[in-house]
Design a protein around this motif. Structure first.
Motif, PDB file in Angstrom:
ATOM      1  N   GLN A   1       0.883  -1.136  -0.114  1.00  0.00           N
ATOM      2  CA  GLN A   1      -0.070   0.094  -0.069  1.00  0.00           C
ATOM      3  C   GLN A   1       1.041   1.235  -0.112  1.00  0.00           C
ATOM      4  N   GLY A   2       0.924   1.928  -1.233  1.00  0.00           N
ATOM      5  CA  GLY A   2       2.175   2.772  -1.317  1.00  0.00           C
ATOM      6  C   GLY A   2       3.141   2.301  -1.999  1.00  0.00           C
ATOM      7  N   ASN A   3       4.430   2.981  -1.762  1.00  0.00           N
ATOM      8  CA  ASN A   3       5.666   2.477  -2.253  1.00  0.00           C
ATOM      9  C   ASN A   3       6.351   1.268  -1.311  1.00  0.00           C
ATOM     10  N   ALA A   4       6.600   0.122  -2.060  1.00  0.00           N
ATOM     11  CA  ALA A   4       6.966  -1.214  -1.283  1.00  0.00           C
ATOM     12  C   ALA A   4       8.224  -0.997  -0.791  1.00  0.00           C
ATOM     13  N   ILE A   5       9.171  -0.383  -1.520  1.00  0.00           N
ATOM     14  CA  ILE A   5      10.433  -0.151  -0.752  1.00  0.00           C
ATOM     15  C   ILE A   5      10.475   0.792   0.294  1.00  0.00           C
ATOM     16  N   VAL A   6       9.833   1.925   0.213  1.00  0.00           N
ATOM     17  CA  VAL A   6       9.641   2.847   1.321  1.00  0.00           C
ATOM     18  C   VAL A   6       9.116   2.085   2.586  1.00  0.00           C
ATOM     19  N   ASN A   7       8.156   1.531   2.281  1.00  0.00           N
ATOM     20  CA  ASN A   7       7.510   0.708   3.473  1.00  0.00           C
ATOM     21  C   ASN A   7       8.424  -0.474   3.824  1.00  0.00           C
ATOM     22  N   LEU A   8       9.255  -1.015   3.290  1.00  0.00           N
ATOM     23  CA  LEU A   8      10.116  -2.214   3.679  1.00  0.00           C
ATOM     24  C   LEU A   8      11.056  -1.514   4.412  1.00  0.00           C
ATOM     25  N   LYS A   9      11.676  -0.456   4.184  1.00  0.00           N
ATOM     26  CA  LYS A   9      12.807   0.182   4.777  1.00  0.00           C
ATOM     27  C   LYS A   9      12.279   0.724   6.206  1.00  0.00           C
ATOM     28  N   LYS A  10      11.061   1.258   6.389  1.00  0.00           N
ATOM     29  CA  LYS A  10      10.344   1.803   7.624  1.00  0.00           C
ATOM     30  C   LYS A  10      10.365   0.512   8.415  1.00  0.00           C
ATOM     31  N   ILE A  11       9.784  -0.735   7.998  1.00  0.00           N
ATOM     32  CA  ILE A  11       9.729  -1.829   8.730  1.00  0.00           C
ATOM     33  C   ILE A  11      10.988  -2.524   9.232  1.00  0.00           C
ATOM     34  N   LEU A  12      12.043  -2.307   8.386  1.00  0.00           N
ATOM     35  CA  LEU A  12      13.445  -2.957   8.863  1.00  0.00           C
ATOM     36  C   LEU A  12      14.083  -2.009   9.744  1.00  0.00           C
ATOM     37  N   ASN A  13      14.135  -0.899   9.278  1.00  0.00           N
ATOM     38  CA  ASN A  13      14.698   0.287  10.396  1.00  0.00           C
ATOM     39  C   ASN A  13      14.019   0.042  11.731  1.00  0.00           C
ATOM     40  N   HIS A  14      12.660   0.115  11.951  1.00  0.00           N
ATOM     41  CA  HIS A  14      11.964  -0.095  13.253  1.00  0.00           C
ATOM     42  C   HIS A  14      12.463  -1.447  13.900  1.00  0.00           C
TER      43      HIS A  14
END
Length: 275
Positions: free
Chosen positions: A247-260
């Motif tokens: 939902q939105g930009n997949a790579i941006v979402n992934l990086k948020k999850i991984l950083n968290h």
């Protein structure tokens, strides 16, 4: 030969100034390895490959070569593509002399080579790398669509093990009908529309969502290969994952999850991540 049915297409880590963070990238691969992941694609299909210059790609390879446990125990596939064939050739030659397991051979964006030019480009890079090769056809991003004839011709090279994002059901059927081997694999690029793709012949996965949910995505894909429908409970779980990632930009979402999670994957290179 590349034996794993699923590989994770890992994002590249960048610092806040958008410079390359090799150790951040490797930290993520190590974390996936600890979770049981057996194969990753580096500098590949997360949309960041063409933001990396040749020197940065070489530096990532040098960093990977220092990771003896990962190199020894994982299938590490490296993305090879460039607008300039000369740079792709140099990268292929570098990989030839490493323990990297294979390459994913992408086509140049924007320049729109002819089918004949693209065939020569691919053949040259395959020869130089001398590694098991997955062809990567991605007309949505590159503007170039590898023809059925070219795919069949390239499949006659023993090193070519499969193709990612071959195309529609009709195109996959034409490819299968035109080749004389049953050890050629069709990789789905990401999880969107995966159920349908499996039904018409895709039998391997280059996973995006697996960066955050490797076990869940791998199990779902294995289940899809075995039977046309999965349980309602699994469907709900996958639907939730898909919503988080896509939902939105997949790579941006992934990086948020991984950083968290504490993985230092950093930011995307703008304009990706501007919002």
């Amino acid at each position: 030969m590349l034996t794993e049915k699923v590989h994770i297409a890992v994002p590249t880590a960048f610092f806040e100034d958008e410079s390359l963070n090799i150790q951040g990238t490797i930290s993520h691969i190590r974390d996936l390895y600890k979770q049981g992941v057996k194969s990753v694609l580096v500098s590949g299909s997360t949309g960041e490959q063409h933001s990396l210059n040749l020197q940065e790609k070489m530096e990532i390879i040098n960093g990977l070569e220092l990771e003896e446990e990962l190199i020894r125990n994982m299938e590490i596939i490296f993305g090879v593509a460039s607008i300039r064939q000369k740079e792709a050739e140099e990268l292929a030659e570098k990989i030839r002399h490493t323990k990297i397991s294979g390459i994913m051979l992408g086509y140049p964006p924007y320049v729109l080579p002819t089918q004949e030019e693209a065939f020569i480009y691919a053949k040259r890079i395959i020869d130089l790398a001398n590694k098991p090769t997955i062809l990567y056809n991605n007309p949505k991003r590159t503007g170039f669509d590898l023809s059925v004839i070219n795919i069949i011709q390239l499949s006659k090279i023993d090193l070519v093990v499969g193709i990612k994002d071959a195309g529609s059901q009709e195109k996959v059927e034409r490819i299968k009908n035109g080749m004389n081997r049953d050890d050629f694999y069709f990789y789905a690029g990401g999880e969107v529309g995966l159920e349908e793709k499996v039904l018409f012949g895709y039998d391997r996965l280059s996973s995006i969502a697996g960066n955050a949910y490797p076990a869940e995505i791998s199990q779902w894909f294995q289940n899809l290969l075995m039977k046309p429908k999965v349980s309602e409970q699994e469907c709900e779980k996958i639907e939730s994952i898909m919503e988080q990632i896509y939902q939105g930009n997949a790579i941006v979402n992934l990086k948020k999850i991984l950083n968290h999670k504490g993985i230092p994957i950093g930011i995307c290179r703008s304009p990706i991540g501007n919002i």
